[in-house]
Every structure is written in structure tokens, then in C-alpha cells.
Design an enzyme around this catalytic site. Structure first.
Site, PDB file in Angstrom:
ATOM      1  N   PRO A  49      50.474  54.100  36.980  1.00  0.00           N
ATOM      2  CA  PRO A  49      51.446  53.299  37.729  1.00  0.00           C
ATOM      3  C   PRO A  49      52.207  54.172  38.728  1.00  0.00           C
ATOM      4  O   PRO A  49      52.626  55.278  38.395  1.00  0.00           O
ATOM      5  CB  PRO A  49      52.376  52.763  36.631  1.00  0.00           C
ATOM      6  CG  PRO A  49      51.516  52.721  35.401  1.00  0.00           C
ATOM      7  CD  PRO A  49      50.607  53.916  35.525  1.00  0.00           C
ATOM      8  N   HIS A  85      41.635  42.737  50.913  1.00  0.00           N
ATOM      9  CA  HIS A  85      42.730  41.874  51.360  1.00  0.00           C
ATOM     10  C   HIS A  85      44.047  42.111  50.630  1.00  0.00           C
ATOM     11  O   HIS A  85      44.076  42.618  49.510  1.00  0.00           O
ATOM     12  CB  HIS A  85      42.324  40.403  51.208  1.00  0.00           C
ATOM     13  CG  HIS A  85      41.056  40.089  51.937  1.00  0.00           C
ATOM     14  ND1 HIS A  85      39.884  39.743  51.301  1.00  0.00           N
ATOM     15  CD2 HIS A  85      40.781  40.119  53.260  1.00  0.00           C
ATOM     16  CE1 HIS A  85      38.935  39.552  52.202  1.00  0.00           C
ATOM     17  NE2 HIS A  85      39.446  39.779  53.401  1.00  0.00           N
ATOM     18  N   ASP A 136      44.115  57.199  37.569  1.00  0.00           N
ATOM     19  CA  ASP A 136      45.114  56.323  38.174  1.00  0.00           C
ATOM     20  C   ASP A 136      46.271  56.204  37.199  1.00  0.00           C
ATOM     21  O   ASP A 136      46.123  56.458  36.012  1.00  0.00           O
ATOM     22  CB  ASP A 136      44.509  54.927  38.420  1.00  0.00           C
ATOM     23  CG  ASP A 136      45.390  54.068  39.315  1.00  0.00           C
ATOM     24  OD1 ASP A 136      46.245  54.615  40.038  1.00  0.00           O
ATOM     25  OD2 ASP A 136      45.229  52.833  39.286  1.00  0.00           O
ATOM     26  N   ASP A 157      35.617  48.402  36.989  1.00  0.00           N
ATOM     27  CA  ASP A 157      36.757  48.607  37.865  1.00  0.00           C
ATOM     28  C   ASP A 157      36.706  50.070  38.346  1.00  0.00           C
ATOM     29  O   ASP A 157      36.038  50.900  37.740  1.00  0.00           O
ATOM     30  CB  ASP A 157      38.025  48.323  37.054  1.00  0.00           C
ATOM     31  CG  ASP A 157      39.258  48.612  37.848  1.00  0.00           C
ATOM     32  OD1 ASP A 157      39.364  48.099  38.976  1.00  0.00           O
ATOM     33  OD2 ASP A 157      40.112  49.367  37.353  1.00  0.00           O
ATOM     34  N   ARG A 158      37.374  50.389  39.444  1.00  0.00           N
ATOM     35  CA  ARG A 158      37.333  51.766  39.945  1.00  0.00           C
ATOM     36  C   ARG A 158      38.541  52.574  39.439  1.00  0.00           C
ATOM     37  O   ARG A 158      38.404  53.469  38.623  1.00  0.00           O
ATOM     38  CB  ARG A 158      37.322  51.777  41.488  1.00  0.00           C
ATOM     39  CG  ARG A 158      37.013  53.146  42.074  1.00  0.00           C
ATOM     40  CD  ARG A 158      37.288  53.233  43.574  1.00  0.00           C
ATOM     41  NE  ARG A 158      38.723  53.375  43.839  1.00  0.00           N
ATOM     42  CZ  ARG A 158      39.261  53.488  45.057  1.00  0.00           C
ATOM     43  NH1 ARG A 158      38.482  53.452  46.120  1.00  0.00           N
ATOM     44  NH2 ARG A 158      40.569  53.616  45.197  1.00  0.00           N
ATOM     45  N   ASP A 159      39.737  52.230  39.927  1.00  0.00           N
ATOM     46  CA  ASP A 159      40.927  53.028  39.633  1.00  0.00           C
ATOM     47  C   ASP A 159      41.421  52.769  38.209  1.00  0.00           C
ATOM     48  O   ASP A 159      41.650  51.629  37.824  1.00  0.00           O
ATOM     49  CB  ASP A 159      42.042  52.685  40.626  1.00  0.00           C
ATOM     50  CG  ASP A 159      41.572  52.873  42.062  1.00  0.00           C
ATOM     51  OD1 ASP A 159      40.814  53.824  42.311  1.00  0.00           O
ATOM     52  OD2 ASP A 159      41.944  52.057  42.918  1.00  0.00           O
ATOM     53  N   ASP A 197      40.959  48.224  33.409  1.00  0.00           N
ATOM     54  CA  ASP A 197      42.265  48.548  32.814  1.00  0.00           C
ATOM     55  C   ASP A 197      43.318  47.487  33.122  1.00  0.00           C
ATOM     56  O   ASP A 197      44.479  47.680  32.789  1.00  0.00           O
ATOM     57  CB  ASP A 197      42.753  49.925  33.302  1.00  0.00           C
ATOM     58  CG  ASP A 197      43.057  49.944  34.787  1.00  0.00           C
ATOM     59  OD1 ASP A 197      42.359  49.234  35.547  1.00  0.00           O
ATOM     60  OD2 ASP A 197      43.996  50.645  35.204  1.00  0.00           O
TER      61      ASP A 197
END
Ligand SMILES: [Zn+2]
Length: 183
Positions: free
Chosen positions: A19, A94, A17, A9-11, A129
């Protein structure tokens, strides 16, 4: 020989990252301090490294494809400075309501990467995450590592054991070490 792959995953996995935060500009890209080392370890062990990322900010109108491209260039440059690199970058642009076929946990993009890069799912892993990452792993039939970075803690509070990850690690480097012990 076909290489196994770590789907990343990236963020909240590679870069900072939390919330309420939304990455919209290249200047906001901040690698976790252990990201490059983790990627170097995994590469040395024979894994290809492929990012699979939901970037609904495009579909939501928060940022355009050109800005996303610049963010990815920045990420690549930051990694290169630290002797690390990625083999592939696949993202879903999307909106969640678009009912597209590529948004995680759909395995569409991961399978596309396997085909395009000539990889094998055998011995592969997903690291992320969010619950969508654990669900992606299940769809692919590979183990997953859920991280505490990014949204990791809030996702864990929200879903508890339903999160369904194979293993939990505090951050990407710990995940890499666990994967190396298992491989
Ligand atoms: Zn999509």
C-alpha cells in the site's frame, strides 16, 4: 487440446507491491523470490500463464504507455533469467471513474485472452492479492486464490469473508502448490 489458464495479477502477486507504493519505472520491478519457481511449476503442469492487470496509473497520468511497455519488458527479462515466462499480458489502462468495460473485476480481458490464445476456462484459476481478483474469478466461474503478499493483508482486513476467495495462500508458490494438488 485447449490449455487451462492461470490468470495472474501483476503487482503484489508476481512483483513487489505494498500500500502506498506505485511502480513507475522499470528499475522498480522486483520479482518475489518464489515467482519464477511458481510459474515454472504451473507451466510444467500444463497451464498457460496470463497476466490480467489494472494499470490505472496510465489513466491517472502517473506513467505513459511507453513506460508501461518498458516495465513489462523488464518483467519478462527478469523471468527469463530465471527460466520462466508468461503467455499473455492484458491490462486495463483506464481510470476507475472511466466506467470502461475492461477493468477488473470485469471478465472482459480474461475472456479476450481465452479467445485470442485458444484457451479453456475449464480447470482454470485466478490468483491475486485484491478483492477484484476474487470477483473476476466469480465472473468467470473459476476458483480463486487470494494471496497475503502485496495488498493481500489489507484487503483481507478491509473485506473479511466478503472478499470471497476460494482459497488463501501466503504467496504465489504456495498458491501454485495448492492448484497442483487440486488439478
Ligand atoms: Zn479499462
Amino acid at each position: 487440446m485447449k490449455h487451462p489458464v492461470i490468470f495472474l495479477d501483476r503487482d503484489g502477486t508476481l512483483i513487489y507491491d505494498r500500500p502506498g507504493f506505485y511502480l513507475r519505472r522499470p528499475e522498480q520491478v522486483r520479482l518475489y523470490r518464489f515467482t519464477a519457481e511458481a510459474l515454472r511449476l504451473l507451466r510444467r503442469a500444463g497451464f498457460k500463464l496470463v497476466v490480467v492487470s489494472n494499470q490505472s496509473g496510465i489513466g491517472r497520468g502517473y506513467l505513459g504507455l511507453e513506460m508501461l511497455r518498458r516495465i513489462h519488458l523488464r518483467l519478462k527479462a527478469e523471468l527469463k533469467e530465471r527460466g520462466a515466462r508468461l503467455d499473455g499480458f492484458y491490462f486495463c489502462p483506464h481510470h476507475p471513474d472511466d466506467a470502461c468495460r475492461c477493468r477488473k473485476p470485469s471478465p472482459f480481458l480474461a475472456l479476450k485472452a481465452v479467445r485470442e490464445l485458444g484457451l479453456t476456462l475449464k480447470g482454470s484459476f485466478v490468483v491475486g492479492d485484491k478483492k477484484a481478483d476474487a470477483d473476476l474469478a466469480r465472473a468467470l466461474g473459476v476458483p480463486s486464490v487470494h494471496l497475503k503478499t502485496g495488498h493481500g493483508r489489507s484487503q483481507r482486513e478491509r473485506y473479511g469473508p466478503r472478499l470471497g476467495a476460494t482459497h488463501r495462500s501466503p504467496h504465489l508458490l504456495a498458491a501454485a502448490r495448492w492448484i497442483l494438488r487440486r488439478s
